[in-house]
Write an enzyme that holds these catalytic residues in place. Structure first.
Site, PDB file in Angstrom:
ATOM      1  N   MET A 128       0.798  -1.231   0.000  1.00  0.00           N
ATOM      2  CA  MET A 128       0.000   0.000   0.000  1.00  0.00           C
ATOM      3  C   MET A 128       0.830   1.279   0.000  1.00  0.00           C
ATOM      4  SD  MET A 128      -2.792  -1.487  -0.255  1.00  0.00           S
ATOM      5  CE  MET A 128      -4.147  -0.381  -0.011  1.00  0.00           C
TER       6      MET A 128
ATOM      7  N   LEU B  19       5.105   4.029  -4.967  1.00  0.00           N
ATOM      8  CA  LEU B  19       6.541   3.967  -5.256  1.00  0.00           C
ATOM      9  C   LEU B  19       6.916   5.108  -6.201  1.00  0.00           C
ATOM     10  CD1 LEU B  19       6.659   0.112  -5.735  1.00  0.00           C
ATOM     11  CD2 LEU B  19       7.700   1.382  -3.850  1.00  0.00           C
TER      12      LEU B  19
ATOM     13  N   ASN C 138       1.996  -5.900 -10.349  1.00  0.00           N
ATOM     14  CA  ASN C 138       1.087  -5.509  -9.273  1.00  0.00           C
ATOM     15  C   ASN C 138      -0.289  -6.077  -9.573  1.00  0.00           C
ATOM     16  OD1 ASN C 138       0.121  -4.031  -6.945  1.00  0.00           O
ATOM     17  ND2 ASN C 138      -0.802  -2.562  -8.354  1.00  0.00           N
TER      18      ASN C 138
ATOM     19  N   HIS D 221      -4.300  -5.178  -8.881  1.00  0.00           N
ATOM     20  CA  HIS D 221      -5.172  -4.079  -8.469  1.00  0.00           C
ATOM     21  C   HIS D 221      -6.619  -4.560  -8.537  1.00  0.00           C
ATOM     22  CE1 HIS D 221      -6.565   0.047  -7.971  1.00  0.00           C
ATOM     23  NE2 HIS D 221      -7.378  -0.148  -8.985  1.00  0.00           N
TER      24      HIS D 221
ATOM     25  N   THR E 176       4.458   0.745 -13.795  1.00  0.00           N
ATOM     26  CA  THR E 176       5.156   1.879 -14.422  1.00  0.00           C
ATOM     27  C   THR E 176       4.985   3.070 -13.457  1.00  0.00           C
ATOM     28  OG1 THR E 176       3.108   2.492 -15.521  1.00  0.00           O
ATOM     29  CG2 THR E 176       4.620   1.057 -16.743  1.00  0.00           C
TER      30      THR E 176
ATOM     31  N   LEU F 162       0.436   5.667 -11.422  1.00  0.00           N
ATOM     32  CA  LEU F 162      -0.256   4.775 -10.474  1.00  0.00           C
ATOM     33  C   LEU F 162      -1.272   3.867 -11.189  1.00  0.00           C
ATOM     34  CD1 LEU F 162      -0.641   4.185  -7.387  1.00  0.00           C
ATOM     35  CD2 LEU F 162      -2.626   5.700  -7.517  1.00  0.00           C
TER      36      LEU F 162
ATOM     37  N   GLN G 259     -10.813 -14.108  -6.822  1.00  0.00           N
ATOM     38  CA  GLN G 259     -10.329 -14.135  -8.212  1.00  0.00           C
ATOM     39  C   GLN G 259      -8.880 -13.663  -8.303  1.00  0.00           C
ATOM     40  OE1 GLN G 259     -11.940 -15.633 -10.622  1.00  0.00           O
ATOM     41  NE2 GLN G 259     -13.431 -16.060  -9.008  1.00  0.00           N
TER      42      GLN G 259
END
Ligand code: GRF
Length: 194
Positions: A89, A92, A106, A108, A140, A143, A172
């Site tokens: 969380m 970066l 990642n 999401h 990348t 965000l 899922q």
């Protein structure tokens, strides 16, 4: 391929990845790193026999780059080829992302490009969407952006709350992330759709 997983909380996605990477998987977890000592996923990782550690972001206050330098150095000790953000969380910086770009994934909880950011389940219900889901993407600097490796969809049912929908999506996520990591680690860039 050696995989490091970054977590912030319970680490259920990390567990799903670790469980899936047994046997002939082209990737194996070598380190689980959290941004706080009390992340529940750290003990789960240890229980799975995976090295687990933390770099607390709080002492660094607003100096993200300083925190990320320590994070990077700790990561490099495990010599990972791939970095998986899993319920991590912290945003970066471009500096960190550029050092790992092309090797960092990642997950999401939305069908990107819809609902970047937080509270995705409530926003989908609020918008009256008929379906929601999750996305695995390459990280990348922007965000929740970057090339999509796969998506999984769930229907939004009447009476669904953000909590009930989040639980369906999380299920899922635990299927999608391992499928995407397996292909990514094997150099297969075909998209996963569940
Ligand atoms: C969940 O909300 C999940 O949708 C997102 O991060 C949160 C925690 O995941 N990816 P985990 O249980 O720590 O993997």
């Amino acid at each position: 391929k050696r995989v490091a997983v970054l977590i912030s909380g319970g680490g259920s996605n990390m567990v799903a990845l670790a469980e899936s990477m047994k046997g002939d998987h082209p990737a194996r977890p070598v380190l689980v790193l959290a941004n706080s000592a009390d992340a529940g996923g750290l003990d789960k990782a240890r229980g799975l026999g995976i090295e687990a550690d933390h770099v607390d972001h709080r002492p660094f206050k607003g100096d993200r780059a300083a925190f990320e330098d320590v994070l990077h150095d700790r990561l490099m000790q495990a010599r990972p080829d791939i970095l998986c953000l899993a319920g991590f969380m912290r945003v970066l910086t471009e500096g960190f992302v550029s050092r790992w770009q092309g090797r960092m994934l990642n997950i999401h909880p939305s069908l990107l490009p819809k609902y970047r950011g937080l509270h995705t389940h409530a926003r989908a219900i609020e918008a009256g969407d008929r379906e929601h889901g999750c996305t695995v993407h390459e990280v990348t600097p922007a965000l929740d952006d970057g090339p999509i490796l796969g998506q999984a969809r769930v229907p939004i049912q009447p009476g669904d709350t953000a909590e009930t929908l989040a639980a369906k999506v999380l299920e899922q996520e635990h299927r999608l992330y391992p499928a995407c990591l397996r292909r990514f680690a094997a150099g297969d860039r075909s998209r996963v759709d569940l």
